[in-house]
Design an enzyme around this catalytic site. Structure first.
Site, PDB file in Angstrom:
ATOM      1  N   ASP A 115      -8.364  16.996 -15.018  1.00 42.29           N
ATOM      2  CA  ASP A 115      -8.635  15.615 -15.416  1.00 42.29           C
ATOM      3  C   ASP A 115      -8.272  15.510 -16.899  1.00 42.29           C
ATOM      4  O   ASP A 115      -8.940  16.085 -17.755  1.00 42.29           O
ATOM      5  CB  ASP A 115     -10.124  15.291 -15.169  1.00 42.29           C
ATOM      6  CG  ASP A 115     -10.469  13.835 -15.491  1.00 42.29           C
ATOM      7  OD1 ASP A 115      -9.764  13.229 -16.324  1.00 42.29           O
ATOM      8  OD2 ASP A 115     -11.453  13.322 -14.927  1.00 42.29           O
ATOM      9  N   TYR A 127     -17.073  14.751 -15.295  1.00 41.44           N
ATOM     10  CA  TYR A 127     -17.475  13.334 -15.174  1.00 41.44           C
ATOM     11  C   TYR A 127     -18.447  13.198 -13.989  1.00 41.44           C
ATOM     12  O   TYR A 127     -18.127  13.648 -12.878  1.00 41.44           O
ATOM     13  CB  TYR A 127     -16.216  12.496 -14.972  1.00 41.44           C
ATOM     14  CG  TYR A 127     -16.444  11.012 -14.827  1.00 41.44           C
ATOM     15  CD1 TYR A 127     -16.828  10.242 -15.920  1.00 41.44           C
ATOM     16  CD2 TYR A 127     -16.269  10.384 -13.602  1.00 41.44           C
ATOM     17  CE1 TYR A 127     -17.041   8.886 -15.787  1.00 41.44           C
ATOM     18  CE2 TYR A 127     -16.473   9.021 -13.462  1.00 41.44           C
ATOM     19  CZ  TYR A 127     -16.858   8.277 -14.558  1.00 41.44           C
ATOM     20  OH  TYR A 127     -17.057   6.924 -14.426  1.00 41.44           O
ATOM     21  N   LYS A 156      -9.122   4.266 -19.290  1.00 40.05           N
ATOM     22  CA  LYS A 156      -9.487   4.724 -20.621  1.00 40.05           C
ATOM     23  C   LYS A 156      -8.270   4.650 -21.565  1.00 40.05           C
ATOM     24  O   LYS A 156      -7.702   3.588 -21.701  1.00 40.05           O
ATOM     25  CB  LYS A 156     -10.095   6.118 -20.530  1.00 40.05           C
ATOM     26  CG  LYS A 156     -11.083   6.297 -19.348  1.00 40.05           C
ATOM     27  CD  LYS A 156     -12.346   5.448 -19.495  1.00 40.05           C
ATOM     28  CE  LYS A 156     -13.183   5.389 -18.212  1.00 40.05           C
ATOM     29  NZ  LYS A 156     -13.559   6.642 -17.590  1.00 40.05           N
ATOM     30  N   ARG A 158       0.840  -1.212   0.000  1.00 41.25           N
ATOM     31  CA  ARG A 158       0.000   0.000   0.000  1.00 41.25           C
ATOM     32  C   ARG A 158       0.872   1.259   0.000  1.00 41.25           C
ATOM     33  O   ARG A 158       0.497   2.305  -0.524  1.00 41.25           O
ATOM     34  CB  ARG A 158      -0.969  -0.002   1.204  1.00 41.25           C
ATOM     35  CG  ARG A 158      -1.783   1.282   1.319  1.00 41.25           C
ATOM     36  CD  ARG A 158      -3.027   1.143   2.185  1.00 41.25           C
ATOM     37  NE  ARG A 158      -2.804   0.427   3.421  1.00 41.25           N
ATOM     38  CZ  ARG A 158      -2.152   0.918   4.476  1.00 41.25           C
ATOM     39  NH1 ARG A 158      -1.661   2.136   4.468  1.00 41.25           N
ATOM     40  NH2 ARG A 158      -1.986   0.182   5.554  1.00 41.25           N
TER      41      ARG A 158
HETATM   42  C1  LIG Z   1     -13.988   7.140 -16.312  1.00 43.20           C
HETATM   43  C2  LIG Z   1     -13.627   8.500 -15.882  1.00 43.20           C
HETATM   44  C3  LIG Z   1     -13.318   8.801 -14.543  1.00 43.20           C
HETATM   45  C4  LIG Z   1     -13.411   7.769 -13.436  1.00 43.20           C
HETATM   46  O1  LIG Z   1     -12.520   6.716 -13.616  1.00 43.20           O
HETATM   47  P1  LIG Z   1     -12.760   5.196 -13.129  1.00 43.20           P
HETATM   48  O2  LIG Z   1     -11.501   4.553 -13.553  1.00 43.20           O
HETATM   49  O3  LIG Z   1     -13.980   4.702 -13.815  1.00 43.20           O
HETATM   50  O4  LIG Z   1     -12.940   5.238 -11.644  1.00 43.20           O
HETATM   51  C5  LIG Z   1     -12.932  10.088 -14.244  1.00 43.20           C
HETATM   52  N1  LIG Z   1     -12.867  11.055 -15.197  1.00 43.20           N
HETATM   53  C6  LIG Z   1     -13.175  10.799 -16.485  1.00 43.20           C
HETATM   54  C7  LIG Z   1     -13.092  11.893 -17.482  1.00 43.20           C
HETATM   55  C8  LIG Z   1     -13.555   9.525 -16.880  1.00 43.20           C
HETATM   56  O5  LIG Z   1     -13.869   9.293 -18.153  1.00 43.20           O
END
Ligand SMILES: *Cc1c(COP(=O)(O)O)cnc(C)c1O
Length: 393
Positions: free
Chosen positions: A183, A111, A208, A58
């Site tokens: 983000d 998001y 992603k 961790r």
């Molecule tokens: C999918 C997504 C998240 C969250 O990510 P997870 O891996 O599903 O927890 C945050 N920001 C954006 C822009 C996303 O597409």
């Protein structure tokens, strides 16, 4: 080898790699929860930070560290932190940088869960939030209060594919001592480097484009400076949102081909966007690469490519959306994005089906809105698949 001097593609392949004593070509999976100390003194020195090494997964692990170092180099950051999911990264960042009585300004079309966790959980602890259309810098300036501590941007943001000028927004925020988080999930460091543009923290859902193969969930935070990095690292370690070594290995494997995948996807995305823009059943298309995109100039300024995410509106509304969903054969009907496989979704009938029409419209989710994540298949197949589904309306 000092990978910091290498180009982006070389960094993708080599940065942070740890070769073992057998000469392994890739960093092995250190699938272990804990690490034995050589002596009591060694244990004491590791805990005191006098010696570099590993204590407990961790807190740190060689495979996870490989990914963290690679991502930090790709984003031109100080250091990175890998987490169990994108949402673990989001909630860790909020937890580290906000206290009771603080205020956060966020992109309104952020998001969903990034907004949801603020509204449902952080307000319980006395954090105030404002959600504004950050595409217009004046809206950010107007929302700043004496207790504003964080500006949270998502650009391009979902599902409107609206952009925020990271450089201008960061200038405004920094005048008031506000930390800027971006983000960067949609663009990846291949297309956009928020830290170079003035942001303090970059956040990713590795699920992603970075991993890119729809087989893992993961997240990351990369900080520009040590002070903020230390706060984020401490919060992750205490709250327990760490990544797992196997997950890290998968992401390291996936990210090596990031440029190749994003390049192919965005070349196809441009053609798909043009096809849709000329289609009689489509009322509008949002893609930063189209001249019709209201922020095409900003996209050219702060991104080195336009990405693979397209939103479009069907003239036939809700019913047309379900017809397209039920007739595509190549694209998978699924949430998520950024994988090698093309994904399509109709928010009104799928992820937002439980939300009222008014609630959906407030979030920019109209009845005929379709979101498409362009994969790396042959572009002719992608377009033919969409064409025959649109013909069924
Ligand atoms: C999918 C997504 C998240 C969250 O990510 P997870 O891996 O599903 O927890 C945050 N920001 C954006 C822009 C996303 O597409």
């Amino acid at each position: 080898m000092d990978t910091k001097k290498l180009g982006f593609n070389s960094k993708l392949v080599h940065a942070g790699d740890k070769h073992d004593e057998y000469g392994s070509a890739v960093t092995p999976i250190y699938q272990t929860s804990t690490f034995a100390f050589k002596s009591s003194q060694h244990g004491a020195d590791l805990f005191a930070g006098k010696e570099k090494g590993y204590i407990y997964t961790r807190i740190g692990n060689p495979t996870i560290e490989n990914l963290e170092d690679k991502l930090a180099e790709l984003e031109n950051g100080y250091r990175g932190i890998a987490l169990s999911s994108g949402m673990a990264a989001v909630s860790t960042a909020y937890m580290a940088l906000l206290s009771q009585g603080d205020h956060i300004i966020s992109t309104a079309a952020v998001y969903g869960p990034s907004r949801g966790v603020l509204e449902s959980h952080f307000t319980k602890f006395g954090v105030e939030c404002s959600f504004v259309e950050t595409s217009n810098i004046e809206n950010i300036e107007k929302a700043i209060q004496s207790n504003t501590k964080v500006l949270y941007l998502e650009t391009p943001a979902n599902p409107t594919i609206s952009l925020t000028d990271i450089e201008e927004a960061s200038k405004v925020a920094h005048k008031h001592g506000i930390v800027v988080i971006v983000d960067n999930t949609f663009s990846t460091p291949y297309l956009q480097k928020p830290l170079d543009l003035g942001a303090d923290v970059v956040l990713h859902s590795l699920t992603k484009f970075i991993n890119g193969h729809a087989d893992i969930v993961g997240g990351a935070l990369i900080a520009k400076e040590k002070e903020i990095y230390d706060k984020l690292r401490k919060t992750m370690t205490l709250m327990g949102g760490n990544m797992d070594p196997h997950q890290a290995y998968m992401v390291i494997r996936g990210v090596k081909t990031l440029s190749l995948r994003v390049e192919r996807s965005q070349q196809s995305a441009m053609k798909v966007a043009q096809f849709l823009e000329n289609h009689p059943k489509v009322s509008w298309v949002k893609y930063p690469g189209l001249e019709s995109h209201p922020q095409h100039a900003l996209a050219k300024k702060q991104m080195s490519g336009f990405g693979a995410m397209i939103s479009f509106e069907l003239k036939g509304g809700y019913d047309a959306g379900t017809i397209v969903m039920n007739n595509v054969h190549l694209a998978l009907l699924a949430v998520s994005l950024g994988g090698v496989e093309s994904l399509i979704q109709h928010p009104a009938s799928m992820p937002h089906a439980g939300v009222s029409k008014e609630g959906r419209e407030a979030a920019g989710i109209t009845n005929g809105l379709v979101r498409y994540s362009v994969g790396i298949e042959d572009v002719d197949d992608i377009i033919n698949d969409l064409k025959q589904a649109l013909d069924k309306i």
